[in-house]
Write a protein that holds these residues in place. Structure first.
Motif, PDB file in Angstrom:
ATOM      1  N   UNK A  89       0.812  -1.215   0.000  1.00  0.00           N
ATOM      2  CA  UNK A  89       0.000   0.000   0.000  1.00  0.00           C
ATOM      3  C   UNK A  89       0.849   1.270   0.000  1.00  0.00           C
ATOM      4  N   UNK A  90       1.937   1.282   0.755  1.00  0.00           N
ATOM      5  CA  UNK A  90       2.799   2.477   0.778  1.00  0.00           C
ATOM      6  C   UNK A  90       3.445   2.690  -0.590  1.00  0.00           C
ATOM      7  N   UNK A  91       3.993   1.623  -1.167  1.00  0.00           N
ATOM      8  CA  UNK A  91       4.618   1.739  -2.495  1.00  0.00           C
ATOM      9  C   UNK A  91       3.565   2.121  -3.530  1.00  0.00           C
ATOM     10  N   UNK A  92       2.410   1.481  -3.477  1.00  0.00           N
ATOM     11  CA  UNK A  92       1.355   1.768  -4.447  1.00  0.00           C
ATOM     12  C   UNK A  92       0.771   3.163  -4.317  1.00  0.00           C
ATOM     13  N   UNK A  93       0.641   3.632  -3.096  1.00  0.00           N
ATOM     14  CA  UNK A  93      -0.006   4.923  -2.872  1.00  0.00           C
ATOM     15  C   UNK A  93       0.943   6.097  -3.080  1.00  0.00           C
ATOM     16  N   UNK A  94       2.227   5.923  -2.795  1.00  0.00           N
ATOM     17  CA  UNK A  94       3.152   7.050  -2.821  1.00  0.00           C
ATOM     18  C   UNK A  94       4.280   6.905  -3.833  1.00  0.00           C
ATOM     19  N   UNK A 144       4.940   4.484  -6.362  1.00  0.00           N
ATOM     20  CA  UNK A 144       4.626   4.092  -7.745  1.00  0.00           C
ATOM     21  C   UNK A 144       4.202   5.283  -8.586  1.00  0.00           C
ATOM     22  N   UNK A 145       3.352   6.146  -8.020  1.00  0.00           N
ATOM     23  CA  UNK A 145       2.891   7.322  -8.759  1.00  0.00           C
ATOM     24  C   UNK A 145       4.059   8.206  -9.173  1.00  0.00           C
ATOM     25  N   UNK A 146       5.008   8.389  -8.257  1.00  0.00           N
ATOM     26  CA  UNK A 146       6.167   9.243  -8.538  1.00  0.00           C
ATOM     27  C   UNK A 146       7.021   8.639  -9.646  1.00  0.00           C
ATOM     28  N   UNK A 147       7.302   7.333  -9.544  1.00  0.00           N
ATOM     29  CA  UNK A 147       8.141   6.667 -10.546  1.00  0.00           C
ATOM     30  C   UNK A 147       7.489   6.721 -11.925  1.00  0.00           C
ATOM     31  N   UNK A 148       6.202   6.415 -11.992  1.00  0.00           N
ATOM     32  CA  UNK A 148       5.485   6.429 -13.271  1.00  0.00           C
ATOM     33  C   UNK A 148       5.389   7.852 -13.822  1.00  0.00           C
ATOM     34  N   UNK A 149       5.100   8.812 -12.955  1.00  0.00           N
ATOM     35  CA  UNK A 149       5.002  10.209 -13.397  1.00  0.00           C
ATOM     36  C   UNK A 149       6.332  10.705 -13.958  1.00  0.00           C
ATOM     37  N   UNK A 150       7.443  10.332 -13.325  1.00  0.00           N
ATOM     38  CA  UNK A 150       8.763  10.724 -13.828  1.00  0.00           C
ATOM     39  C   UNK A 150       9.038  10.078 -15.191  1.00  0.00           C
TER      40      UNK A 150
END
Length: 196
Positions: A156-161, A163-169
């Motif tokens: 949940x921590x990786x998915x919520x915070x 993952x979004x950053x990595x994909x957005x970058x």
């Protein structure tokens, strides 16, 4: 015509298939789980079939990573555009960060879920019922009640915070290359496009 294998100019059809299938499954898995979070009671029986779609999509992402990595290792990679050493290092780190994400999210999702994943024609048993968890439980005396919460928390921590950053970058970098640099980095991965 798009070549099956990569060339020094572009990604081949197989690499594009892996990329876009994985991206679509990853995004769809997010859409499904956020539908459950926002519009359903995730503890209700009605949520289980919808969550199962999330699990199936996650397993598709996870199970496609190994062949994708093997295909990457046996194929030439397209030449990188001119960049500084720092930019090249960041691009390399970002790609491997994406691979870690594509492994970590399905893995923690599977081993932290106490329900089978139903693919229709067959079902994948939940991790609690596997011989591997039985061995972990026997070898280290860890119960499911002690094992599941930290694994679920990582998911949940990786998915919520994170993952979004990595994909957005990743998306931002692709758009930067396309709009600012105009160096063809984005177009060489687009389906149906060939540099030839």
């Amino acid at each position: 015509m798009i070549p099956w294998k990569n060339t020094t100019m572009e990604f081949g059809a197989i690499a594009k298939l892996f990329h876009w299938t994985g991206a679509a499954a990853f995004i769809a898995a997010y859409a499904v789980v956020y539908y459950v979070i926002w519009f359903m009671d995730d503890t209700s029986p009605e949520a289980l079939p919808v969550l199962n779609v999330h699990w199936v999509l996650g397993m598709i992402v996870g199970l496609s990573v190994l062949p994708r990595l093997l295909w990457r290792l046996v194929n030439v990679q397209p030449d990188q555009p001119h960049a500084s050493d720092a930019e090249a290092w960041l691009a390399h780190a970002a790609h491997w960060g994406l691979y870690v994400l594509l492994i970590l999210m399905p893995l923690t999702g599977y081993i932290g879920t106490d329900a089978a994943t139903d693919f229709g024609a067959f079902a994948l048993p939940n991790f609690r019922e596997t011989a591997l968890f039985g061995w972990i439980e026997t070898r280290w005396g860890i119960t499911w009640e002690a094992f599941e919460p930290p694994v679920d928390a990582i998911h949940h921590v990786v998915g919520k915070w994170i993952a979004w950053i990595v994909v957005a970058l990743h998306v931002a970098a692709a758009l930067f290359h396309h709009v600012v640099r105009r160096d063809g980095v984005l177009t060489r991965m687009l389906p149906g496009r060939s540099a030839a």
